[in-house]
Design an enzyme around this catalytic site. Sequence first.
Site, PDB file in Angstrom:
ATOM      1  N   THR A 249      72.640  30.571  62.455  1.00  8.23           N
ATOM      2  CA  THR A 249      72.514  32.003  62.695  1.00  8.23           C
ATOM      3  C   THR A 249      73.865  32.606  63.058  1.00  8.23           C
ATOM      4  OG1 THR A 249      72.029  31.677  65.044  1.00  8.23           O
ATOM      5  CG2 THR A 249      70.145  31.698  63.535  1.00  8.23           C
ATOM      6  N   GLY A 250      73.826  33.872  63.453  1.00  4.90           N
ATOM      7  CA  GLY A 250      75.046  34.564  63.849  1.00  4.90           C
ATOM      8  C   GLY A 250      75.303  34.567  65.332  1.00  4.90           C
ATOM      9  N   ASP A 251      74.458  33.896  66.106  1.00  3.35           N
ATOM     10  CA  ASP A 251      74.660  33.853  67.562  1.00  3.35           C
ATOM     11  C   ASP A 251      74.141  32.513  68.075  1.00  3.35           C
ATOM     12  OD1 ASP A 251      75.014  34.660  70.341  1.00  3.35           O
ATOM     13  OD2 ASP A 251      75.012  36.719  69.591  1.00  3.35           O
ATOM     14  N   ASP A 252      73.910  32.401  69.388  1.00  2.00           N
ATOM     15  CA  ASP A 252      73.527  31.127  69.979  1.00  2.00           C
ATOM     16  C   ASP A 252      72.308  30.523  69.290  1.00  2.00           C
ATOM     17  OD1 ASP A 252      75.533  31.698  71.789  1.00  2.00           O
ATOM     18  OD2 ASP A 252      74.162  32.303  73.392  1.00  2.00           O
ATOM     19  N   SER A 283      76.864  27.842  64.062  1.00  2.00           N
ATOM     20  CA  SER A 283      76.939  29.222  64.542  1.00  2.00           C
ATOM     21  C   SER A 283      78.361  29.527  64.989  1.00  2.00           C
ATOM     22  CB  SER A 283      75.979  29.427  65.722  1.00  2.00           C
ATOM     23  OG  SER A 283      76.263  30.639  66.398  1.00  2.00           O
TER      24      SER A 283
END
Length: 447
Positions: A249-252, A283
């Site tokens: 994903t784009g975050d944690d 990520s």
Amino acid sequence: MCRFVVWVFLCFAATALFLTRLVLAGDVTCSGIVPMRHRNDVISIKDFGGVGDGKTLNTKAFRAAIYRIEHLRRRGGTLLYIPPGVYLTESFNLTSHMTLYLSKDAVIRATQDTGSWPLIAPLPSYGRGRELPGGRYMSFIHADGVHDVIITGENGTIDGQGEVWWNMWRQRTLQFTRPNLIELINSRNIIISNVIFKDSPFWNIHPVYCRNVVVQFVTILAPHDSPNTDGIDPDSSSNVCIEDSYISTGDDLVAVKSGWDEYGIAYGRPSSGITIRRITGSSPFAGIAIGSETSGGVQNVFAEHINLYNMGVGIHLKTNIGRGGVIRNITVSNVYMEKARTGIKIAGDVGDHPDDNFNPNALPVVKGVVIRDVWGLDVLQPGSIIGLKNSPFTGICLSKINLHGKIKPGTAPWKCSDVSGAAVGVSPWPCSELTSPGQTGSCSSFI
């Protein structure tokens, strides 16, 4: 329909057999936390006019099917079957004693008509929307106060079509906080398994004020430049198990939370009893994270057998002045990471504030953190542990850690301040604040 019911039963039986074999093979699993219910009552979204052509709006069909489940209350609950096809819909609510079952090649797709999205009140432990003051958009699939809910299938897809929301965030045209893909509030006995989650507008799976939650065998996907698309965020919840999943994903990938500044302190509900195991992912932010919203406290978190690639930070504990809350008894072990900016980071200066009313004297406490058996390749900075002057981090144990990479000339491999604890078998050797107890592989006496 009779043959269909038999077929669904056989699918559940096969899943149960697979889980049994996992245990017999020696793999620890927490699938037994919540029983996998076998629903005798089975309905199809097509029974309610559902059309899987990717164009027809199916909101009425989903809401009618769930209304039927809620009000007829069949003994043992009801399974809502989603056959192959693409079912476009607005957001909808789940109800207790139901299974949402996505067949192979079934897609539940969110409409991109953001103007039709319902608004709901902010969470009390946040005091406002996470991104903007005021309310927030309801999650695509939503539940509040439910129990005995299963979301599963044959790796069908729940598609948030989040790009329209990401662009609004980038262009600063959002009016309220973006919707999560799935949010369960004040709920218990939840299973989410064998489903693909794709392109969430905001966080993907968000159980908040929940207990007894199992998330396993899921795939969560979003572009690395998609803003705030956290994978799984257990929030002020207890007895949560996350295992055997792939997240990119784009975050944690996984972030344990418990409320935001004065609102989280007042609500006072910690996250506890969180198990995370056999997670693989990628990520630009963190792999396993605690925080930064930790005002209710986070305790008894156990993460193991984590494989991370192309990461921002491998393991990240993060909090801030004004958060308050106690972060304690955190254990992370058996981690492999490859290509990361930072291997291990524990910081007291991360995250923003909901407003100017936070108490600067509400200092977080971080103690009893064990990180062991970590191997990293191409890690630019092995570690950073920066506590708070008036609330030093204590009982930090690093054991059997090897983080290798090209460190910039003249740069210390570790940055530390306001921290105490121990280090055993760490390479490159960490900061002087972490003393060596002269043991071989353990620093439990320092916790």
